[in-house]
Structure formats: structure tokens, C-alpha cells
Write a protein that holds these residues in place. Sequence first.
Motif, PDB file in Angstrom:
ATOM      1  N   SER A 163       4.937  13.966   0.099  1.00  0.00           N
ATOM      2  CA  SER A 163       5.661  12.793   0.584  1.00  0.00           C
ATOM      3  C   SER A 163       4.778  11.569   0.430  1.00  0.00           C
ATOM      4  O   SER A 163       3.546  11.684   0.306  1.00  0.00           O
ATOM      5  CB  SER A 163       6.046  12.985   2.051  1.00  0.00           C
ATOM      6  N   SER A 164       5.409  10.416   0.421  1.00  0.00           N
ATOM      7  CA  SER A 164       4.649   9.165   0.365  1.00  0.00           C
ATOM      8  C   SER A 164       5.255   8.170   1.328  1.00  0.00           C
ATOM      9  O   SER A 164       6.450   8.211   1.644  1.00  0.00           O
ATOM     10  CB  SER A 164       4.624   8.603  -1.058  1.00  0.00           C
ATOM     11  N   LEU A 165       4.375   7.273   1.786  1.00  0.00           N
ATOM     12  CA  LEU A 165       4.785   6.155   2.638  1.00  0.00           C
ATOM     13  C   LEU A 165       4.306   4.890   1.955  1.00  0.00           C
ATOM     14  O   LEU A 165       3.103   4.743   1.696  1.00  0.00           O
ATOM     15  CB  LEU A 165       4.124   6.297   4.012  1.00  0.00           C
ATOM     16  N   HIS A 166       5.230   4.002   1.634  1.00  0.00           N
ATOM     17  CA  HIS A 166       4.885   2.734   0.992  1.00  0.00           C
ATOM     18  C   HIS A 166       5.203   1.604   1.956  1.00  0.00           C
ATOM     19  O   HIS A 166       6.305   1.559   2.522  1.00  0.00           O
ATOM     20  CB  HIS A 166       5.688   2.569  -0.303  1.00  0.00           C
ATOM     21  N   ILE A 167       4.219   0.731   2.157  1.00  0.00           N
ATOM     22  CA  ILE A 167       4.435  -0.441   3.008  1.00  0.00           C
ATOM     23  C   ILE A 167       4.378  -1.682   2.124  1.00  0.00           C
ATOM     24  O   ILE A 167       3.405  -1.895   1.393  1.00  0.00           O
ATOM     25  CB  ILE A 167       3.390  -0.530   4.140  1.00  0.00           C
ATOM     26  N   THR A 168       5.398  -2.480   2.216  1.00  0.00           N
ATOM     27  CA  THR A 168       5.480  -3.729   1.444  1.00  0.00           C
ATOM     28  C   THR A 168       5.038  -4.887   2.328  1.00  0.00           C
ATOM     29  O   THR A 168       5.426  -4.955   3.500  1.00  0.00           O
ATOM     30  CB  THR A 168       6.919  -3.961   0.965  1.00  0.00           C
ATOM     31  N   LEU A 175      12.651   1.925   6.371  1.00  0.00           N
ATOM     32  CA  LEU A 175      12.581   1.431   7.732  1.00  0.00           C
ATOM     33  C   LEU A 175      11.918   0.061   7.635  1.00  0.00           C
ATOM     34  O   LEU A 175      10.697  -0.068   7.624  1.00  0.00           O
ATOM     35  CB  LEU A 175      11.734   2.384   8.572  1.00  0.00           C
ATOM     36  N   LYS A 176      12.733  -0.989   7.509  1.00  0.00           N
ATOM     37  CA  LYS A 176      12.244  -2.350   7.302  1.00  0.00           C
ATOM     38  C   LYS A 176      11.339  -2.390   6.078  1.00  0.00           C
ATOM     39  O   LYS A 176      11.790  -2.162   4.970  1.00  0.00           O
ATOM     40  CB  LYS A 176      11.537  -2.860   8.559  1.00  0.00           C
ATOM     41  N   ARG A 177      10.058  -2.671   6.246  1.00  0.00           N
ATOM     42  CA  ARG A 177       9.155  -2.783   5.094  1.00  0.00           C
ATOM     43  C   ARG A 177       8.531  -1.434   4.708  1.00  0.00           C
ATOM     44  O   ARG A 177       7.704  -1.375   3.809  1.00  0.00           O
ATOM     45  CB  ARG A 177       8.056  -3.794   5.415  1.00  0.00           C
ATOM     46  N   LEU A 178       8.920  -0.385   5.394  1.00  0.00           N
ATOM     47  CA  LEU A 178       8.348   0.936   5.121  1.00  0.00           C
ATOM     48  C   LEU A 178       9.344   1.778   4.330  1.00  0.00           C
ATOM     49  O   LEU A 178      10.519   1.857   4.685  1.00  0.00           O
ATOM     50  CB  LEU A 178       8.019   1.653   6.439  1.00  0.00           C
ATOM     51  N   THR A 179       8.885   2.386   3.240  1.00  0.00           N
ATOM     52  CA  THR A 179       9.718   3.271   2.437  1.00  0.00           C
ATOM     53  C   THR A 179       9.074   4.645   2.407  1.00  0.00           C
ATOM     54  O   THR A 179       7.897   4.775   2.059  1.00  0.00           O
ATOM     55  CB  THR A 179       9.874   2.741   1.004  1.00  0.00           C
ATOM     56  N   PHE A 180       9.836   5.650   2.764  1.00  0.00           N
ATOM     57  CA  PHE A 180       9.352   7.023   2.820  1.00  0.00           C
ATOM     58  C   PHE A 180      10.073   7.838   1.752  1.00  0.00           C
ATOM     59  O   PHE A 180      11.284   7.700   1.581  1.00  0.00           O
ATOM     60  CB  PHE A 180       9.639   7.647   4.186  1.00  0.00           C
ATOM     61  N   LEU A 193       0.827  -1.195   0.000  1.00  0.00           N
ATOM     62  CA  LEU A 193       0.000   0.000   0.000  1.00  0.00           C
ATOM     63  C   LEU A 193       0.863   1.247   0.000  1.00  0.00           C
ATOM     64  O   LEU A 193       2.048   1.202   0.385  1.00  0.00           O
ATOM     65  CB  LEU A 193      -0.905   0.018   1.249  1.00  0.00           C
ATOM     66  N   THR A 194       0.270   2.342  -0.453  1.00  0.00           N
ATOM     67  CA  THR A 194       0.956   3.626  -0.437  1.00  0.00           C
ATOM     68  C   THR A 194       0.022   4.691   0.124  1.00  0.00           C
ATOM     69  O   THR A 194      -1.158   4.752  -0.253  1.00  0.00           O
ATOM     70  CB  THR A 194       1.415   4.039  -1.849  1.00  0.00           C
ATOM     71  N   VAL A 195       0.541   5.504   1.005  1.00  0.00           N
ATOM     72  CA  VAL A 195      -0.190   6.637   1.574  1.00  0.00           C
ATOM     73  C   VAL A 195       0.488   7.907   1.084  1.00  0.00           C
ATOM     74  O   VAL A 195       1.719   7.999   1.042  1.00  0.00           O
ATOM     75  CB  VAL A 195      -0.170   6.593   3.115  1.00  0.00           C
ATOM     76  N   TYR A 196      -0.347   8.893   0.708  1.00  0.00           N
ATOM     77  CA  TYR A 196       0.189  10.120   0.139  1.00  0.00           C
ATOM     78  C   TYR A 196      -0.092  11.308   1.035  1.00  0.00           C
ATOM     79  O   TYR A 196      -1.121  11.387   1.701  1.00  0.00           O
ATOM     80  CB  TYR A 196      -0.429  10.362  -1.244  1.00  0.00           C
ATOM     81  N   CYS A 197       0.826  12.251   0.981  1.00  0.00           N
ATOM     82  CA  CYS A 197       0.711  13.466   1.769  1.00  0.00           C
ATOM     83  C   CYS A 197       1.093  14.613   0.838  1.00  0.00           C
ATOM     84  O   CYS A 197       2.235  14.668   0.369  1.00  0.00           O
ATOM     85  CB  CYS A 197       1.676  13.356   2.949  1.00  0.00           C
ATOM     86  N   ASN A 198       0.142  15.512   0.554  1.00  0.00           N
ATOM     87  CA  ASN A 198       0.378  16.551  -0.449  1.00  0.00           C
ATOM     88  C   ASN A 198       0.055  17.936   0.081  1.00  0.00           C
ATOM     89  O   ASN A 198      -0.871  18.114   0.867  1.00  0.00           O
ATOM     90  CB  ASN A 198      -0.487  16.295  -1.691  1.00  0.00           C
TER      91      ASN A 198
END
Lengths: 116, 108
Positions: free
Chosen positions: B72-77, B58-63, B19-24
Motif C-alpha cells: 500500500s502507499s500513502l501520498h500526501i499532496t 481523504l482531502k490531500r491524502l491518497t491511499f 511525499l509518498t510513504v510505502y508499506c510492503n
Amino acid sequence: SAVISQKPSRDICQRGTSLTIQCQVDSQVTMMFWYRQQPGQSLTLIATANQGSEATYESGFVIDKFPISRPNLTFSTLTVSNMSPEDSSIYLCSVSAGGPGTGELFFGEGSRLTVL
Amino acid sequence: TQLLEQSPQFLSIQEGENLTVYCNSSSVFSSLQWYRQEPGEGPVLLVTVVTGGEVKKLKRLTFQFGDARKDSSLHITAAQPGDTGLYLCAGAAGKLIFGQGTELSVKP
């Protein structure tokens, strides 16, 4: 890191009453911040509490409604006065983790108030 | 008025999905933070990004911080149930501005 303890963790209050929330930090800090987190909404800064001076309030928040004390560098209180159901919210105490303006904050666990 | 728009507001996925969360925002920020908040707890800082285009893992989290430092975006694998919580972005521009948050639920 800083450990922040808030009391009470939750309370149910009657309309028209006032409640004081306490915030204790395990280290000395210059500024402490009080935030409100309403259901489904983001965090809104209420005020910044500096030791030895009056708190600085954000737009929309006034001292009569949210009086703040900061008697020393490790403790602060926020009072929610003459409560109405609209004041039902989580109130969070925080301190800065990084340098000024970095935006890095440590938060307490929050105080969840329900006003009937 | 500076605003941070977060999307989606709610996300319910199965364990193992990405999933990806967005911040604009239309504003430029000197830094941007991502926090995670679990029920009954205060937000906990996950990461700070400072440089335009910066990527932090940060482990499975990519910022990721946008090149212009406005988004910015936060992607969780391979999301896990333990990732469940409220994710908040916050931008520093004199004051700290918080996004509305993304409520993530990961079902086993």
C-alpha cells in the motif's frame, strides 16, 4: 466511536518495581487489546483481554510479567511486573472499531513508562 | 513471520512539498489500515482499504492498495505542518501486523 482513557499517562519507575496501567472504555466491548510501542519501533501486541476469561498472550509475553485483569466489559488493567529499563515503552490499550478481523482499532492515549 | 516493511522511516520536508510513504509485504492481507499518531497520543485510524487496486482519498491524502493486496502507499499532496506525525500501516491477516512507522516532519 469509542473513547478510551488510560492512567497513568506517564510515569518514571524504579527497577524492580511493578506498575499497573488502567484502561477505561466509554462503551461495552468484548475484546480489549494491550500493545507495546518501544522507542523507534512499531506496535507489538502483548495480549488480548476477554471479559470472564484469562487473557491470551502473544509469543514472547507471559502472564507473570504482564498480568492482565478484565473485571467487566468497560475496564482492563495491565501490570508491568519487576520492571527493568528494557520495559521503558509506551503501553497502549485498544478496542476493535470494526468487525472481527478488520484491523480497525481505537486506541487510548498511551501510558509512557520510563524505568530507571 | 508476517512482516510489513514501511519506508522511509524518517522524512523531513518543507511545507507545500509532496511525499509518498510505502508499506510492503510478501503476505496477502484481507484489509490494510493507515493510522496517524501524534506525540503523547494513541494512533488514530485514517483509512481502511480492502479491495486490490483500491484508491481512497481523504482531502490531500491518497491511499492505494496494491492489486495483490500485499502493499500500500500513502501520498500526501502539498504537505502542511499539521501533517507532522508518525504514520503507521497495519495489515489484517488473522492478526493485525503493524509496520515500523514513518516519522514525518513538515517544516513551515
